[in-house]
Design an enzyme around this catalytic site. Structure first.
Site, PDB file in Angstrom:
ATOM      1  N   ASP A  14       5.222  29.241  12.694  1.00  0.00           N
ATOM      2  CA  ASP A  14       5.319  28.812  14.087  1.00  0.00           C
ATOM      3  C   ASP A  14       6.114  29.863  14.850  1.00  0.00           C
ATOM      4  OD1 ASP A  14       5.197  27.338  16.383  1.00  0.00           O
ATOM      5  OD2 ASP A  14       6.530  25.734  15.720  1.00  0.00           O
ATOM      6  N   ASP A 108      -0.045  30.009  18.749  1.00  0.00           N
ATOM      7  CA  ASP A 108       1.263  30.380  18.210  1.00  0.00           C
ATOM      8  C   ASP A 108       1.627  29.727  16.887  1.00  0.00           C
ATOM      9  OD1 ASP A 108       1.472  27.869  19.326  1.00  0.00           O
ATOM     10  OD2 ASP A 108       3.509  28.161  20.073  1.00  0.00           O
ATOM     11  N   GLU A 109       0.692  29.029  16.238  1.00  0.00           N
ATOM     12  CA  GLU A 109       1.023  28.452  14.936  1.00  0.00           C
ATOM     13  C   GLU A 109      -0.217  28.311  14.070  1.00  0.00           C
ATOM     14  OE1 GLU A 109       2.214  24.302  14.720  1.00  0.00           O
ATOM     15  OE2 GLU A 109       1.500  23.978  16.767  1.00  0.00           O
TER      16      GLU A 109
END
Length: 363
Positions: A14, A108-109
């Site tokens: 993350d 983003d993860e």
């Protein structure tokens, strides 16, 4: 009591305050300052907040007005999604150096299954350290990671040592970890379910574990079996590299509240044009049309209709938008409108059994 193997090795990576961190990376004047990526100061919603802003209580999904009240020095930055996608692709390339089993959750993860990995590394903890180091080396951004035997525990673990840290929940630690976990942290437990569980005296994993499967099925329906299994460290969800997209949407927050339905229809037409572009670009089409209406008091209403044929062009789905808008009188002023197309035209997902082996999670 310990779980019995064999175990998978799952990493959840993350990025730390991703959108805000990219903006601070690209603009030196923003570094060390509280910034919010999202709507304007007067209107809109915070999409991401820097850690400097979070110290004041600014969070994503918070209205810009409230964010500014919490932090008078807050700097609002317009989002640049093309730039975020560019950086996200660099990060994804790092993941793929270790495994082809990468399941992105957003820009983003992502989950990475490194049970069998391209580097033939034994320790998932070491792999996570290398991935985070390479991300920083290539992008200048920090990432946090969680490592464990399944997606749920790995995702929870990635939040423990944020920012720029990682946490491994070893197979021998999983059950104890889950028993101490607050019930609100479990997947599928929203505000309403949490209140219901609290009424039964369920406040953490240990409390949840005291209840039988029949009890959970009776009181929580289809989710009962999920709650029964997950607190025992049982999760069969695999890392899916070709994650199926469930919907395509577009929405817009207005500088001033609007009250006229004809004006709303005009705005929905503009949103429909954007949605058509996204549907064509992503090669998607769907059968369910949903109109989202957020009122000036921040309450939200959705109106949906499903047809028996697939829709992609605005000329085909916009008559349904009109029907949904006028099906019920709008009595309050509106601050946001959105359109989503779901029930997409996907072929049935092909699933294959994954190999499970026992590995050292850390040394």
């Amino acid at each position: 009591m310990e779980l019995q193997g064999p175990f998978k090795k799952i990493i959840h990576v993350d990025m730390d305050a991703f959108y805000a961190s990219v903006e601070q990376l690209d603009d030196e004047s923003l570094r060390g300052k509280p910034i919010a990526v999202g709507g304007s100061e007067q209107r809109g919603v915070v999409a991401a907040a820097s850690y400097e802003a979070r110290k004041f209580g600014v969070r994503s999904a918070m209205s810009s007005v409230l964010a500014k009240k919490k932090c008078a020095e807050l700097i609002f930055v317009k989002p640049r999604f093309e730039r975020y996608k560019e950086v996200s692709q660099q990060i994804r390339a790092v993941f793929l150096e270790y495994s082809d089993l990468v399941e992105p959750l957003s820009l983003d993860e992502a989950f990475i299954d490194v049970t069998v990995n391209k580097k033939n590394m034994e320790s998932a903890n070491d792999i996570a350290k290398e991935i985070r180091a390479k991300i920083f080396e290539r992008t200048g951004l920090t990432a946090s990671a969680g490592i464990s035997i399944n997606k749920f525990t790995a995702k929870i673990a990635s939040d423990i040592n944020k920012p720029n840290g990682q946490k491994t929940i070893h197979p021998s630690q999983v059950l104890d970890f889950l028993e101490k976990l607050p019930i609100r942290k479990f997947f599928g437990v929203g505000e309403a379910t949490a209140k219901k569980m609290n009424a039964w005296g369920i406040f953490n994993g240990r409390d949840l574990k005291q209840h039988t499967l029949p009890f959970l099925n009776q009181n929580f329906g289809k989710s009962g079996a999920h709650f029964y299994n997950i607190v025992r460290g049982i999760q069969h969800s695999t890392v899916k590299p070709d994650r199926v997209r469930k919907s395509v949407g577009a929405e817009r927050t207005f500088e001033q509240n609007i009250t006229s339905e004809s004006f709303m229809l005009e705005k929905l037409n503009d949103i429909g044009i954007e949605l058509e572009k996204r549907l064509i670009k992503s090669k998607n089409k769907g059968k369910t049309v949903t109109v989202k209406i957020k009122f000036s008091d921040f309450t939200t209403q959705t109106r949906s209709k499903t047809v028996n044929h697939f829709l992609q062009l605005k000329a085909d789905f916009f008559p349904i938008i009109e029907e949904l808008l006028y099906q019920e009188e709008i009595k309050k002023s509106v601050r946001l409108l959105g359109i989503t197309i779901s029930n997409l035209d996907h072929e049935e997902e092909q699933q294959s059994e994954s190999i499970q082996l026992k590995f050292a999670f850390y040394r």
